[in-house]
Design a protein around this motif. Structure first.
Motif, PDB file in Angstrom:
ATOM      1  N   THR A  63      36.898  77.701 173.671  1.00  0.00           N
ATOM      2  CA  THR A  63      36.647  76.361 174.181  1.00  0.00           C
ATOM      3  C   THR A  63      36.935  75.366 173.066  1.00  0.00           C
ATOM      4  O   THR A  63      36.520  75.569 171.926  1.00  0.00           O
ATOM      5  N   THR A  64      37.629  74.283 173.408  1.00  0.00           N
ATOM      6  CA  THR A  64      37.954  73.259 172.412  1.00  0.00           C
ATOM      7  C   THR A  64      36.738  72.382 172.147  1.00  0.00           C
ATOM      8  O   THR A  64      35.735  72.428 172.870  1.00  0.00           O
ATOM      9  N   LEU A  65      36.864  71.558 171.147  1.00  0.00           N
ATOM     10  CA  LEU A  65      35.819  70.599 170.793  1.00  0.00           C
ATOM     11  C   LEU A  65      35.515  69.678 171.970  1.00  0.00           C
ATOM     12  O   LEU A  65      34.386  69.240 172.153  1.00  0.00           O
ATOM     13  N   GLU A  66      36.535  69.413 172.824  1.00  0.00           N
ATOM     14  CA  GLU A  66      36.363  68.553 173.994  1.00  0.00           C
ATOM     15  C   GLU A  66      35.825  69.312 175.210  1.00  0.00           C
ATOM     16  O   GLU A  66      35.662  68.739 176.278  1.00  0.00           O
ATOM     17  N   GLY A  67      35.596  70.624 175.074  1.00  0.00           N
ATOM     18  CA  GLY A  67      35.047  71.419 176.168  1.00  0.00           C
ATOM     19  C   GLY A  67      36.078  72.048 177.086  1.00  0.00           C
ATOM     20  O   GLY A  67      35.732  72.623 178.104  1.00  0.00           O
ATOM     21  N   GLU A  68      37.360  71.954 176.734  1.00  0.00           N
ATOM     22  CA  GLU A  68      38.412  72.564 177.544  1.00  0.00           C
ATOM     23  C   GLU A  68      38.623  74.013 177.108  1.00  0.00           C
ATOM     24  O   GLU A  68      38.520  74.337 175.933  1.00  0.00           O
ATOM     25  N   GLN A 130      33.214  67.426 164.492  1.00  0.00           N
ATOM     26  CA  GLN A 130      33.546  66.184 165.201  1.00  0.00           C
ATOM     27  C   GLN A 130      33.866  65.056 164.221  1.00  0.00           C
ATOM     28  O   GLN A 130      34.831  64.317 164.410  1.00  0.00           O
ATOM     29  N   LYS A 134      37.486  63.150 163.718  1.00  0.00           N
ATOM     30  CA  LYS A 134      37.551  61.689 163.796  1.00  0.00           C
ATOM     31  C   LYS A 134      38.123  61.097 162.503  1.00  0.00           C
ATOM     32  O   LYS A 134      38.992  60.231 162.539  1.00  0.00           O
ATOM     33  N   THR A 139      44.760  64.931 166.823  1.00  0.00           N
ATOM     34  CA  THR A 139      45.000  64.819 168.265  1.00  0.00           C
ATOM     35  C   THR A 139      45.451  66.126 168.900  1.00  0.00           C
ATOM     36  O   THR A 139      45.681  66.168 170.102  1.00  0.00           O
ATOM     37  N   PRO A 141      44.807  70.296 169.854  1.00  0.00           N
ATOM     38  CA  PRO A 141      43.617  71.044 170.283  1.00  0.00           C
ATOM     39  C   PRO A 141      42.890  71.717 169.113  1.00  0.00           C
ATOM     40  O   PRO A 141      43.517  72.272 168.213  1.00  0.00           O
TER      41      PRO A 141
END
Length: 192
Positions: A63-68, A130, A134, A139, A141
């Motif tokens: 799972t990626t940091l973005e939840g994908e 995170q 940032k 940008t 995955p």
């Protein structure tokens, strides 16, 4: 032969036997980890030398940091830079701007993908990851290896460690240590 020489040869032999035993134990443990990570019904296990050029890269799902959810096999047909890193690692910090520049200038929208797997078990928490993403304005995955199994499977002992994977899903290069944008560009260009 002198007694001193015989003594030294005996010590060298004992050291060799001890090293061989340690290596054998480590290889057996690696095979068990691979079976756990890949499932007991897999036909492929990494060789004793690790993932060598031409070997099929083991599939994984993270799972990626973005939840994908991402699977390596989803990128079949693309060239993949598979990178293993952590936020506390100075060479990883040095490498990330190069990786982002490469992604922006050469990979985004092309037949190349960058997957930067964070070794979460070795890191200092999701908030640090995170903040790192940032700070470096990443940008591409960022799959999270929360259990540490994929890093072990790919033998990412020293970080950063990167694999260049071709469109057939086979390893073309393993790079231990930081890469720069020029290295990435040349290695991707030289893959079949």
């Amino acid at each position: 032969m002198s007694k001193k020489m015989i003594g030294l040869l005996l010590i060298a032999c004992l050291i060799g036997i001890a090293v061989a035993g340690i290596v054998k134990t480590n290889l057996e443990n690696k095979d068990e980890l691979a079976k756990i990570a890949l499932g007991s019904d897999v036909d492929f296990l990494p060789t004793d030398e690790g993932l060598a050029k031409g070997e099929l890269s083991p599939d994984f799902e993270l799972t990626t940091l973005e939840g994908e959810t991402v699977k390596l096999s989803d990128y079949q047909g693309k060239k993949v830079i598979l990178n293993f890193w952590a936020t506390w690692c100075p060479p990883c910090r040095a490498e990330m701007p190069h990786m982002q520049n490469y992604f922006e200038e050469h990979a985004a929208g092309s037949n190349v993908e960058v997957l930067a797997v964070n070794l979460t078990t070795e890191d200092r928490g999701i908030d640090k990851v995170q903040n790192f993403v940032k700070e470096y304005e990443l940008t591409f995955p960022i799959p999270m290896d929360k259990e540490g199994e994929i890093g072990k499977l790919y033998q990412a002992v020293t970080i950063p460690t990167s694999y260049m994977i071709d469109t057939d899903g086979r390893v073309q290069n393993k790079i231990v240590g930081p890469m720069n944008e020029t290295m990435m560009k040349e290695m991707i260009a030289n893959m079949d």
